[in-house]
Design an enzyme around this catalytic site. Structure first.
Site: not given
Ligand code: NAP
Length: 481
Positions: A152, A250, A284, A462
């Site tokens: 995102n 995060e 987020c 962070e």
């Molecule tokens: P996600 O599905 O958890 O994926 C995040 C990252 O983790 C991606 O690069 C993903 O790769 C990787 N990943 C997936 N499975 C993994 C595994 N088994 N081991 C290691 N890495 C793995 O999250 P998203 O859908 O990309 O992002 C949305 C989420 O991020 C929301 O929950 C949002 O709230 C959160 N977010 C939080 C913040 C904050 O600072 N608090 C900021 C922005 C977003 P792939 O893409 O290849 O699956």
């Protein structure tokens, strides 16, 4: 013969082909392919970690001027190319062009900030409790850091992890989200020309399901900085605990926006629309729970639905678009499911919620607002991560504060009020890492700490100077005089 450009991984200073490639598709126009991006294997990942390990002894002892110059050059180039890179971001992720340029500017400024931080890392010299002994407390790099980012914020989140990692002398293996490798590749290409030695920074594109475990479990990796969903984050924390790696997570949010009777109505509507629906609600820090006291409730619902009717949903690159498309089909389906679920559990859909057709085929959705929702409904407990908000009606401030904190998450929380007493009380009693008074829950500065509490974050904060907590380790040295 390939008609779309291919983009390789950066490992040990070399651009290396992947075993396969995936197309990067514009969510505003599914016929538009930005390029093909390499899919790394576990062997590629291992090569990247080996390269980072080999580069660490020299980089970790390198002069701070060289690090500062490199980070400054990266920041300068990002800022100079903000329009081009912002357009790429909008085309790849679906944020509007204005939002994309804003995110790229943030990334450039983060590199500049950490260029300065290279020169400001200080230690302490303290007297010992034992006569004739001196004590020095210094910070050293952690080692090889694995950086895993979500889709995102494809430019800003990588920047706010990579810049401090490099500034404090660490080597990096960066795995961006599979959905948005374009911005990551451009960032890597800029870093590769910054004067940083080969192997210090490595880009490994591919799926989390393929290279996630090999990165997190690799014995050559000392620390993992992750941003993404709670489910993946919790799993990574468990893995890091087993191998005793330093970890920073995060994760998601279910951020409340409280609107009190004494709020400025126009301001409350604007900041609610901003934080719930801009960037397609895919932040987020987006506020998906609008907690409204009963005195202002009817006026607020009428005013926000009227304002929502003016929002232009469309192609992210088109001038005048307020809300771009949802980033992927999977996310769009999840958003629509939560709108149905909210209604099935008793909520009233008063605006949006339907898929929209535009000139090009894309993942367009009308921002959705549900009223008559209660705290126990799934739509108020789980992160939707789309342009979907629900309203919870409460009697007064005390109930509003209770509901704001009534969530397993704790990233950001906002209050709209003209009462100093309530604003002050909310700042102190909100169980969120970031609190906003008369401002949207999303939208933060790059030089101050970012992060949450409860299920939203784990480990040190962070950004800003606080980033050194994660990216350095403390040494206490005793000197007999
Ligand atoms: P996600 O599905 O958890 O994926 C995040 C990252 O983790 C991606 O690069 C993903 O790769 C990787 N990943 C997936 N499975 C993994 C595994 N088994 N081991 C290691 N890495 C793995 O999250 P998203 O859908 O990309 O992002 C949305 C989420 O991020 C929301 O929950 C949002 O709230 C959160 N977010 C939080 C913040 C904050 O600072 N608090 C900021 C922005 C977003 P792939 O893409 O290849 O699956």
């Amino acid at each position: 013969m390939h008609t779309t450009p291919r983009h390789d991984n950066l490992i040990g200073g070399q651009w290396l082909a992947g075993g396969s490639y995936t197309p990067n598709i514009n969510p505003s126009n599914l016929a538009d392919v930005l390029g093909e991006y390499a899919q790394a294997s576990a062997a590629d990942l291992d090569a990247a970690v080996q390269a980072a390990r080999a580069a660490f002894p020299v980089w970790s002892m390198s002069g701070i001027q060289a690090r500062a110059d490199a980070l400054d050059a990266i920041g300068t180039e990002i800022l100079a190319r903000r329009d081009e890179l912002g357009a790429l971001l909008a085309r790849e992720e679906g944020k509007t062009r204005v939002e994309g340029v804003g995110e790229v500017s943030r990334a450039g400024n983060i590199f500049k900030f950490f260029a300065g931080e290279c020169l400001r890392l200080a230690g302490e010299v303290v007297p010992s409790v034992r006569p004739g002994i001196g004590v020095e407390i210094t910070r050293e790099p952690v080692g090889v850091v694995g950086i895993i980012t979500p889709w995102n914020f494809p430019m800003a989140i990588p920047a706010w992890k990579i810049a401090p990692a490099l500034a404090y002398g660490n080597c990096v293996v960066f795995k961006p989200a599979d959905l948005v490798p374009g911005c990551a590749w451009e960032l890597a290409e800029i870093i590769s020309r910054s004067g940083i030695p080969a192997g210090v920074f490595n880009l490994v594109m591919g799926r989390g399901s393929v290279i996630g475990d090999p990165l997190v479990n690799h014995p050559g990796v000392d620390a993992i900085s992750f941003t993404g969903s709670q489910g993946v984050g919790a799993r990574i924390a468990q893995q890091c605990a087993l191998s005793l790696k330093k970890v920073q997570l995060e994760m998601g949010g279910k951020n409340p926006q409280v609107i009190l009777d004494d709020a400025n109505l126009a301001q409350a509507v604007e900041l609610s629309v901003q934080s719930a629906f801009y960037s397609t609600g895919q932040r987020c820090t987006a506020s998906s729970r609008l907690i409204v006291t009963e005195g202002i409730y009817p006026q607020f619902v009428a005013a926000i639905t009227a304002r929502m009717a003016t929002l232009k949903v469309g192609d992210a690159l088109e001038a005048g678009t307020d809300i771009g498309p949802v980033s992927s089909l999977a996310q769009l389906e999840q958003d629509m499911r939560y709108v149905e679920l909210g209604q099935a559990q008793g909520g009233q859909l008063v605006a949006g919620g339907d898929r929209l057709q535009r000139a090009t085929e894309g993942f367009y959705m009308a921002p959705a607002l549900l009223t008559d929702t209660t705290a126990d409904m799934r739509i108020n407990r789980e992160e939707v991560f789309g342009p979907v908000a629900s309203i919870i009606r409460v009697k007064g401030y005390d109930e509003a504060l209770f509901e704001a904190n009534n969530t397993p998450f704790g990233l950001s929380a906002g209050i709209a009020t003209t009462s100093l007493k309530h604003a002050t009380h909310f700042k102190r009693h909100s169980q969120a890492g970031m609190v906003m008074v008369n401002l949207p829950t999303a939208g933060v500065d790059y030089h101050v700490p970012f992060g949450g509490r409860k299920g939203s974050s784990y480990g040190p904060r962070e950004q800003g100077r606080y980033a050194q907590e994660f990216f350095t380790t403390v040494k206490t040295a005793y000197i007999g005089i």
